[in-house]
Write an enzyme that holds these catalytic residues in place. Structure first.
Site, PDB file in Angstrom:
ATOM      1  N   ARG A  14       0.772  -1.116   0.041  1.00  0.00           N
ATOM      2  CA  ARG A  14       0.056  -0.041   0.001  1.00  0.00           C
ATOM      3  C   ARG A  14       0.961   1.226   0.084  1.00  0.00           C
ATOM      4  O   ARG A  14       0.292   2.276  -0.387  1.00  0.00           O
ATOM      5  CB  ARG A  14      -0.902   0.027   1.176  1.00  0.00           C
ATOM      6  CG  ARG A  14      -1.916  -1.277   1.341  1.00  0.00           C
ATOM      7  CD  ARG A  14      -2.492  -1.084   2.760  1.00  0.00           C
ATOM      8  NE  ARG A  14      -1.512  -1.273   3.677  1.00  0.00           N
ATOM      9  CZ  ARG A  14      -1.636  -0.859   4.841  1.00  0.00           C
ATOM     10  NH1 ARG A  14      -3.010  -0.429   5.361  1.00  0.00           N
ATOM     11  NH2 ARG A  14      -0.732  -1.308   5.972  1.00  0.00           N
ATOM     12  N   GLU A  23       7.328   7.576  11.396  1.00  0.00           N
ATOM     13  CA  GLU A  23       7.250   8.549  12.307  1.00  0.00           C
ATOM     14  C   GLU A  23       8.542   9.544  12.050  1.00  0.00           C
ATOM     15  O   GLU A  23       9.604   9.053  12.241  1.00  0.00           O
ATOM     16  CB  GLU A  23       7.381   8.176  13.771  1.00  0.00           C
ATOM     17  CG  GLU A  23       5.992   7.406  14.200  1.00  0.00           C
ATOM     18  CD  GLU A  23       6.145   7.018  15.618  1.00  0.00           C
ATOM     19  OE1 GLU A  23       7.444   7.014  16.431  1.00  0.00           O
ATOM     20  OE2 GLU A  23       5.167   6.730  16.303  1.00  0.00           O
ATOM     21  N   GLN A  39       8.491  25.887  14.856  1.00  0.00           N
ATOM     22  CA  GLN A  39       7.952  26.485  13.520  1.00  0.00           C
ATOM     23  C   GLN A  39       8.567  25.096  12.693  1.00  0.00           C
ATOM     24  O   GLN A  39       9.595  24.819  12.569  1.00  0.00           O
ATOM     25  CB  GLN A  39       8.619  27.699  13.152  1.00  0.00           C
ATOM     26  CG  GLN A  39       8.155  28.265  11.794  1.00  0.00           C
ATOM     27  CD  GLN A  39       8.877  29.715  11.508  1.00  0.00           C
ATOM     28  OE1 GLN A  39       8.797  30.438  12.542  1.00  0.00           O
ATOM     29  NE2 GLN A  39       9.271  29.897  10.366  1.00  0.00           N
ATOM     30  N   ASP A  40       7.655  25.050  11.490  1.00  0.00           N
ATOM     31  CA  ASP A  40       8.060  24.031  10.413  1.00  0.00           C
ATOM     32  C   ASP A  40       8.212  25.028   9.071  1.00  0.00           C
ATOM     33  O   ASP A  40       7.338  25.881   8.990  1.00  0.00           O
ATOM     34  CB  ASP A  40       6.956  23.017  10.156  1.00  0.00           C
ATOM     35  CG  ASP A  40       7.130  22.011  11.237  1.00  0.00           C
ATOM     36  OD1 ASP A  40       7.911  22.013  12.042  1.00  0.00           O
ATOM     37  OD2 ASP A  40       6.347  20.877  11.217  1.00  0.00           O
ATOM     38  N   ASN A  41       9.124  24.646   8.498  1.00  0.00           N
ATOM     39  CA  ASN A  41       9.405  25.399   7.050  1.00  0.00           C
ATOM     40  C   ASN A  41       9.742  24.471   5.915  1.00  0.00           C
ATOM     41  O   ASN A  41       9.982  23.284   6.293  1.00  0.00           O
ATOM     42  CB  ASN A  41      10.599  26.272   7.322  1.00  0.00           C
ATOM     43  CG  ASN A  41      10.476  27.469   8.310  1.00  0.00           C
ATOM     44  OD1 ASN A  41       9.512  28.019   8.610  1.00  0.00           O
ATOM     45  ND2 ASN A  41      11.793  27.440   8.872  1.00  0.00           N
ATOM     46  N   ARG A  44      21.413  26.728  -1.126  1.00  0.00           N
ATOM     47  CA  ARG A  44      21.016  27.724  -0.013  1.00  0.00           C
ATOM     48  C   ARG A  44      21.813  27.421   1.257  1.00  0.00           C
ATOM     49  O   ARG A  44      21.987  26.546   1.793  1.00  0.00           O
ATOM     50  CB  ARG A  44      19.512  27.273   0.447  1.00  0.00           C
ATOM     51  CG  ARG A  44      18.467  27.424  -0.686  1.00  0.00           C
ATOM     52  CD  ARG A  44      17.062  26.913  -0.123  1.00  0.00           C
ATOM     53  NE  ARG A  44      16.051  26.870  -1.280  1.00  0.00           N
ATOM     54  CZ  ARG A  44      15.577  27.742  -1.815  1.00  0.00           C
ATOM     55  NH1 ARG A  44      15.475  29.056  -1.187  1.00  0.00           N
ATOM     56  NH2 ARG A  44      14.672  27.550  -2.919  1.00  0.00           N
ATOM     57  N   HIS A  77      23.670  29.283   6.513  1.00  0.00           N
ATOM     58  CA  HIS A  77      23.196  30.319   7.092  1.00  0.00           C
ATOM     59  C   HIS A  77      23.001  29.959   8.767  1.00  0.00           C
ATOM     60  O   HIS A  77      23.228  28.664   8.891  1.00  0.00           O
ATOM     61  CB  HIS A  77      21.469  30.057   6.726  1.00  0.00           C
ATOM     62  CG  HIS A  77      21.325  30.598   5.286  1.00  0.00           C
ATOM     63  ND1 HIS A  77      20.338  30.193   4.502  1.00  0.00           N
ATOM     64  CD2 HIS A  77      22.126  31.563   4.373  1.00  0.00           C
ATOM     65  CE1 HIS A  77      20.436  30.596   3.264  1.00  0.00           C
ATOM     66  NE2 HIS A  77      21.346  31.357   3.185  1.00  0.00           N
ATOM     67  N   LYS A 110      17.920  23.235  13.965  1.00  0.00           N
ATOM     68  CA  LYS A 110      17.020  22.565  12.844  1.00  0.00           C
ATOM     69  C   LYS A 110      17.344  21.188  12.828  1.00  0.00           C
ATOM     70  O   LYS A 110      18.268  20.514  13.080  1.00  0.00           O
ATOM     71  CB  LYS A 110      17.726  23.242  11.401  1.00  0.00           C
ATOM     72  CG  LYS A 110      17.732  24.702  11.429  1.00  0.00           C
ATOM     73  CD  LYS A 110      18.406  25.230  10.206  1.00  0.00           C
ATOM     74  CE  LYS A 110      18.440  26.639  10.131  1.00  0.00           C
ATOM     75  NZ  LYS A 110      18.871  27.347   8.928  1.00  0.00           N
ATOM     76  N   HIS A 156      24.225  26.197   8.328  1.00  0.00           N
ATOM     77  CA  HIS A 156      23.781  25.127   7.811  1.00  0.00           C
ATOM     78  C   HIS A 156      23.496  25.528   6.349  1.00  0.00           C
ATOM     79  O   HIS A 156      23.212  26.785   5.922  1.00  0.00           O
ATOM     80  CB  HIS A 156      22.418  24.793   8.434  1.00  0.00           C
ATOM     81  CG  HIS A 156      21.445  23.958   7.712  1.00  0.00           C
ATOM     82  ND1 HIS A 156      20.279  24.396   6.873  1.00  0.00           N
ATOM     83  CD2 HIS A 156      21.626  22.490   7.484  1.00  0.00           C
ATOM     84  CE1 HIS A 156      20.014  23.071   6.340  1.00  0.00           C
ATOM     85  NE2 HIS A 156      20.663  22.233   6.620  1.00  0.00           N
ATOM     86  N   TYR A 206      11.901  21.378   7.392  1.00  0.00           N
ATOM     87  CA  TYR A 206      12.716  21.547   8.435  1.00  0.00           C
ATOM     88  C   TYR A 206      11.864  22.186   9.735  1.00  0.00           C
ATOM     89  O   TYR A 206      11.206  23.148   9.714  1.00  0.00           O
ATOM     90  CB  TYR A 206      14.100  22.087   8.329  1.00  0.00           C
ATOM     91  CG  TYR A 206      14.094  23.598   7.641  1.00  0.00           C
ATOM     92  CD1 TYR A 206      14.518  24.663   8.636  1.00  0.00           C
ATOM     93  CD2 TYR A 206      13.853  23.798   6.394  1.00  0.00           C
ATOM     94  CE1 TYR A 206      14.273  26.085   8.051  1.00  0.00           C
ATOM     95  CE2 TYR A 206      13.915  25.144   5.869  1.00  0.00           C
ATOM     96  CZ  TYR A 206      14.128  26.254   6.599  1.00  0.00           C
ATOM     97  OH  TYR A 206      14.172  27.500   6.168  1.00  0.00           O
ATOM     98  N   LYS A 230      21.973  37.211  -1.852  1.00  0.00           N
ATOM     99  CA  LYS A 230      22.508  37.346  -0.646  1.00  0.00           C
ATOM    100  C   LYS A 230      23.704  36.204  -0.208  1.00  0.00           C
ATOM    101  O   LYS A 230      24.663  36.517   0.202  1.00  0.00           O
ATOM    102  CB  LYS A 230      21.424  37.046   0.552  1.00  0.00           C
ATOM    103  CG  LYS A 230      21.866  36.951   1.836  1.00  0.00           C
ATOM    104  CD  LYS A 230      20.867  36.949   3.082  1.00  0.00           C
ATOM    105  CE  LYS A 230      20.512  35.596   3.325  1.00  0.00           C
ATOM    106  NZ  LYS A 230      19.743  35.422   4.233  1.00  0.00           N
ATOM    107  N   ASP A 231      23.376  35.060  -0.863  1.00  0.00           N
ATOM    108  CA  ASP A 231      24.288  34.009  -0.594  1.00  0.00           C
ATOM    109  C   ASP A 231      25.592  34.052  -1.573  1.00  0.00           C
ATOM    110  O   ASP A 231      26.655  33.418  -1.437  1.00  0.00           O
ATOM    111  CB  ASP A 231      23.545  32.553  -0.800  1.00  0.00           C
ATOM    112  CG  ASP A 231      22.675  32.249   0.293  1.00  0.00           C
ATOM    113  OD1 ASP A 231      22.922  32.707   1.342  1.00  0.00           O
ATOM    114  OD2 ASP A 231      22.005  31.354   0.125  1.00  0.00           O
TER     115      ASP A 231
END
Length: 192
Positions: free
Chosen positions: A23, A28, A47-49, A59, A62, A72, A119, A132, A169-170
């Site tokens: 299926r 988890e 918070q979740d992003n 990316r 940071h 994170k 990161h 994350y 920025k990066d």
């Protein structure tokens, strides 16, 4: 759920147990009690992003300064990335060293990147969805970064430099040796 310390012991790979059959699968992806038992302290994620990116998007690197430093817990929902955590804690025996781990929708691995680390990640497949959890909200005034291509870090990003896609920025972040906005190894940044 298995927790594996990396060559920088504060950075932890999380391998969830996947239950699959004809299926599909069930997994988890987070258990606060198991993580606390393994670490010996509590991380209160708030918070979740989520981001979606094309192959070659890089990316990072940071981080946020205290008092809004972030832990994170990162994972890939779809696709594949090379995820990188760099120790930026002055006085740490692993200062300036990094951990690189491939995270994918197939391997279901996650990486716990604690406070005191920069990161970043590079996307290895089109339409990659990266998710994350963080334990502090975004703070523009405390937002900082390190150059992804700082030679002193020795990061092998896998994707050829000419194929990398970075934000403005990066592209202009300072080298590690050029910033004073770092962490101190002897400070406990979890005393909230």
């Amino acid at each position: 759920m298995q927790f594996i310390r990396t060559e920088i012991p504060d950075v932890v790979i999380v391998e969830p147990k996947v239950h699959g059959d004809e299926r599909g699968y069930f997994v988890e992806t987070f258990r606060a009690d198991k993580l606390q038992e393994f670490l010996g302290y509590t991380i209160n994620f708030c918070q979740d992003n989520e981001s979606k990116s094309s192959r070659g998007v890089l990316r990072g690197l940071h981080y946020q300064l205290a008092p809004t430093a972030q832990t994170k817990l990162v994972r890939v929902i779809q696709g594949r990335v090379l995820d990188v955590a760099v120790d930026i804690r002055r006085g740490s025996p692993t200062f300036g060293k990094h951990v690189s781990v491939e995270l994918s929708s197939e391997n279901k691995r996650q990486l716990l990147v604690p406070r005191g680390f920069a990161h970043g990640f590079v996307v290895l497949e089109d339409d990659t969805v990266f998710a994350y959890k963080v334990d502090n909200y975004y703070s523009p005034e405390n937002d900082r970064g390190i150059a992804f291509n700082d030679a002193s870090l020795g990061i092998e990003w896998i994707v050829p430099k000419k194929e990398l896609l970075l934000s403005a920025k990066d592209k202009t972040q300072p080298k590690l040796s050029e910033t004073q906005d770092l962490f101190d190894h002897e400070v406990n940044y979890y005393n909230d």
